[in-house]
Design a protein around this motif. Structure first.
Motif, mmCIF file in Angstrom:
data_model
loop_
_atom_site.group_PDB
_atom_site.id
_atom_site.type_symbol
_atom_site.label_atom_id
_atom_site.label_comp_id
_atom_site.label_asym_id
_atom_site.label_seq_id
_atom_site.Cartn_x
_atom_site.Cartn_y
_atom_site.Cartn_z
ATOM 1 N N LYS A 121 -27.678 2.479 8.619
ATOM 2 C CA LYS A 121 -28.856 1.167 8.442
ATOM 3 C C LYS A 121 -30.557 1.760 8.090
ATOM 4 O O LYS A 121 -31.032 1.122 8.303
ATOM 5 C CB LYS A 121 -28.017 -0.253 8.431
ATOM 6 N N ALA A 122 -30.227 2.470 9.912
ATOM 7 C CA ALA A 122 -31.158 2.671 10.348
ATOM 8 C C ALA A 122 -32.510 3.318 10.145
ATOM 9 O O ALA A 122 -33.223 3.724 8.653
ATOM 10 C CB ALA A 122 -31.153 3.313 11.358
ATOM 11 N N THR A 178 -31.788 3.729 -3.143
ATOM 12 C CA THR A 178 -30.342 3.262 -3.215
ATOM 13 C C THR A 178 -28.620 3.667 -2.950
ATOM 14 O O THR A 178 -27.358 3.433 -2.716
ATOM 15 C CB THR A 178 -30.310 3.354 -4.752
ATOM 16 N N GLN A 179 -29.204 5.978 -2.349
ATOM 17 C CA GLN A 179 -28.519 6.517 -2.223
ATOM 18 C C GLN A 179 -28.208 5.740 -0.801
ATOM 19 O O GLN A 179 -27.015 5.677 -0.826
ATOM 20 C CB GLN A 179 -28.861 7.726 -2.263
ATOM 21 N N SER A 180 -29.346 5.248 -0.035
ATOM 22 C CA SER A 180 -28.953 4.917 0.816
ATOM 23 C C SER A 180 -27.952 4.091 0.800
ATOM 24 O O SER A 180 -26.957 3.604 1.918
ATOM 25 C CB SER A 180 -30.273 4.961 1.543
ATOM 26 N N GLU A 181 -27.810 3.003 0.789
ATOM 27 C CA GLU A 181 -27.441 1.880 0.421
ATOM 28 C C GLU A 181 -26.004 1.707 -0.306
ATOM 29 O O GLU A 181 -24.808 1.372 0.388
ATOM 30 C CB GLU A 181 -28.252 0.996 -1.056
ATOM 31 N N ASN A 182 -26.203 3.207 -1.354
ATOM 32 C CA ASN A 182 -24.771 3.142 -1.447
ATOM 33 C C ASN A 182 -23.309 4.152 -0.238
ATOM 34 O O ASN A 182 -22.268 3.978 -0.198
ATOM 35 C CB ASN A 182 -24.976 4.423 -1.966
ATOM 36 N N LEU A 183 -24.557 4.866 0.708
ATOM 37 C CA LEU A 183 -23.558 5.178 1.659
ATOM 38 C C LEU A 183 -23.080 3.919 2.475
ATOM 39 O O LEU A 183 -22.117 3.885 3.434
ATOM 40 C CB LEU A 183 -24.392 6.454 2.311
ATOM 41 N N LEU A 184 -23.753 3.522 2.718
ATOM 42 C CA LEU A 184 -23.789 2.165 4.057
ATOM 43 C C LEU A 184 -22.664 1.565 3.085
ATOM 44 O O LEU A 184 -22.151 1.084 4.491
ATOM 45 C CB LEU A 184 -25.696 1.557 3.682
ATOM 46 N N LYS A 212 -33.508 22.985 22.727
ATOM 47 C CA LYS A 212 -32.079 23.480 22.351
ATOM 48 C C LYS A 212 -32.484 22.888 20.785
ATOM 49 O O LYS A 212 -32.823 21.840 20.878
ATOM 50 C CB LYS A 212 -30.876 23.269 22.916
ATOM 51 N N ILE A 213 -31.232 23.003 19.702
ATOM 52 C CA ILE A 213 -31.505 22.319 18.746
ATOM 53 C C ILE A 213 -30.204 21.341 18.824
ATOM 54 O O ILE A 213 -29.241 21.219 18.845
ATOM 55 C CB ILE A 213 -31.248 23.236 17.284
ATOM 56 N N GLN A 214 -30.917 20.023 18.387
ATOM 57 C CA GLN A 214 -30.495 18.839 18.179
ATOM 58 C C GLN A 214 -30.118 18.491 16.732
ATOM 59 O O GLN A 214 -31.013 18.456 15.835
ATOM 60 C CB GLN A 214 -30.450 18.375 18.704
ATOM 61 N N LEU A 215 -28.466 17.967 16.040
ATOM 62 C CA LEU A 215 -28.395 17.415 14.705
ATOM 63 C C LEU A 215 -28.642 15.825 15.421
ATOM 64 O O LEU A 215 -28.289 15.631 16.226
ATOM 65 C CB LEU A 215 -27.370 18.406 14.711
ATOM 66 N N THR A 216 -29.410 15.302 14.289
ATOM 67 C CA THR A 216 -29.198 14.169 13.555
ATOM 68 C C THR A 216 -29.446 13.728 11.768
ATOM 69 O O THR A 216 -29.320 14.705 12.072
ATOM 70 C CB THR A 216 -30.329 13.202 14.861
ATOM 71 N N LEU A 217 -28.537 11.780 11.778
ATOM 72 C CA LEU A 217 -28.838 11.934 11.096
ATOM 73 C C LEU A 217 -30.240 11.654 10.531
ATOM 74 O O LEU A 217 -31.173 11.144 10.984
ATOM 75 C CB LEU A 217 -27.621 10.702 10.704
ATOM 76 N N GLN A 218 -30.315 12.300 8.881
ATOM 77 C CA GLN A 218 -32.162 11.772 8.609
ATOM 78 C C GLN A 218 -32.230 10.454 8.668
ATOM 79 O O GLN A 218 -31.297 9.854 8.012
ATOM 80 C CB GLN A 218 -32.035 11.740 7.086
#
Length: 477
Positions: A161-162, A369-375, A467-473
């Motif tokens: 949702k973020a 819309t892509q984000s809404e579909n993923l949620l 160090k490199i950290q990964l996160t959801l965009q």
């Protein structure tokens, strides 16, 4: 396990709205049905009307606690599916249902996500007179895993949702920028500080009021000949009409009022005060109901200038409406509303800016819309009991199935590309180095880089603590 809402929560309606002169700039927020449109978009609750606690106590108004879940239970708002969790105590209007969790074994955010996944409007029994009874809400059944699992689900859905909220925030910021540009070029419409000519709206073009073909004749609605636009297709989130959920047949079309041309303005003329004057630009032929007026612009009127004049002058337009809870701006009054009319070349200068933004806005809306579909996809998984506790086992199986000596086509990962549950857990494990050996780590990296290649806006890499950290965009790119 399935829980019945009345066993885990108290369901009630809000309070009757006080007279207008009882509201003030200080006190406790009072939330109306119309407020939800803005609150769910992230507008602070502090911008709602407020009531003095002493007055509320005198009138025996009920104060609802922080964490209560709100949604509309009557009127057209009940068809919107907007769900809001109170960030602080507030007074609530009677048109809203209030769900207050009473069980210590239930996360209120989990229940709110469920209502977002399965909106309360599915409880409406008569679409022509939309309303939802408290009893029907009380009897809603919700899949109810243990509290720890609920908390995990909320954590994952919150991250998804973020992303959606961030993209909505970006759209709002660009809207505010274009609003400021309009005001800088033309000034406030109501007091006209730049001294432009003021003309009644009828001088800006032909005005057409919509109508509704008789519903008792079902042949008017029995095929998808043309979209039939209602006020909920005119939103504040897009310059253009959203697509209709209802259509007219060729028979209904013959009895309707419609517009053939593109680039017309359609505006709401009936409903709540906040909906009066809300407008959109058409980009296709549509028919529309009697709560909407269309403006076919004259040759010396830019449609983008006209749209933004309505948008920045909402309260000014609303001041011409009459009525109580339901407001109306008749065609006669609508066409008399005086607006500034700058030289056409000045309008075109603004139009060029607005068109460029409109193209950008459409791209932002596609990302949204892509984000809404993923949620939605993720919500469907967790509320159909494919819950997060199963993800580790499935992810382990996927990692073990990867053969780094094979080509990409032979390593099938398409099932997880749009699965935020998997991706978030994969990110967590990579960040924490949760692997038995380097081989598993390499396979996990392989999966993630494949995901990043196919969904380039989904995951980002940050350099943090050396160090490199990964996160959801969570930012629109």
């Amino acid at each position: 396990m399935v829980g019945v809402l009345k066993n885990i929560a108290k369901v009630t309606a809000g309070n009757s709205a006080p007279q207008k002169d009882k509201f003030s700039d200080e006190g406790i927020p009072f939330i109306r049905a119309g407020s939800l449109e803005f609150l769910v978009r992230g507008i602070p609750i502090d911008e709602c009307e407020k009531i003095d606690p002493l007055f509320a106590k005198e009138k025996k108004m009920r104060l609802f606690p922080k964490g209560s879940i709100l949604f509309a239970k009557s009127g057209m708002s009940s068809k919107m599916g907007r769900v809001y969790v109170l960030p602080e105590d507030a007074y609530i209007v009677s048109h809203l249902a209030v769900v207050t969790i009473t069980s210590k074994h239930v996360n209120n955010e989990y229940v709110a996500f469920y209502f977002n996944y399965r909106p309360p409007y599915h409880l409406i029994k008569d679409d022509a007179y939309p309303s939802i009874s408290v009893t029907d809400i009380e009897n809603v059944e919700i899949p109810l895993p243990d509290l720890e699992t609920q908390n995990k689900i909320v954590a994952i859905l919150d991250k998804a949702k973020a992303i959606l909220d961030k993209r909505a925030e970006t759209i709002t910021k660009y809207d505010e920028l274009l609003r400021a540009t309009f005001l800088e070029m033309f000034g406030d419409v109501s007091n006209n500080p730049k001294g432009f000519d003021k003309k009644p709206l009828k001088d800006f073009g032909q005005i057409i009021t919509g109508n509704t073909p008789p519903r008792k004749d079902k042949s008017n609605y029995d095929s998808n000949f043309i979209e039939w636009i209602k006020t909920d297709n005119i939103t504040s989130q897009s310059h253009f009409l959203t697509h209709a959920s209802e259509y007219l047949s060729e028979t209904g079309f013959a009895k309707s009022r419609y517009v053939n041309e593109n680039a017309l303005l359609v505006a709401c003329i009936a409903g709540s005060i906040s909906s009066i004057g809300r407008s959109a630009i058409t980009d296709r032929r549509v028919a529309f109901n009697q709560q909407i007026n269309a403006v076919v612009p004259a040759k010396d009127v830019s449609i983008f200038f006209l749209y933004w004049m309505f948008k920045v002058s909402a309260e000014y337009v609303q001041s011409y409406a009459t009525g109580g809870m339901k407001r109306l701006l008749t065609k006669g009054e609508f066409q008399k509303v005086p607006f500034i009319k700058p030289d056409y070349n000045e309008q075109l200068q603004f139009e060029e800016i607005a068109k460029n933004y409109s193209v950008f806005q459409q791209k932002l809306l596609q990302h949204q819309t892509q984000s809404e579909n993923l949620l939605k996809s993720l919500s469907q998984q967790v509320f159909n009991e494919r819950i997060i506790v199963d993800v580790d086992a499935e992810l382990e199986a996927l990692i073990n199935s990867i053969d780094l000596d094979k080509n990409d086509e032979e390593n099938m990962i398409s099932s997880v590309v749009n699965d935020i549950t998997f991706i978030q857990r994969l990110i967590d494990r990579l960040n924490e180095q949760e692997f038995e050996d380097k081989s598993q780590y390499d396979k996990a990296k392989y999966i993630l880089f494949k995901v990043m290649k196919e969904e380039e806006n989904l995951v980002k890499q940050l350099f943090k603590d050396n160090k490199i950290q990964l996160t959801l965009q969570n930012e629109t790119t």
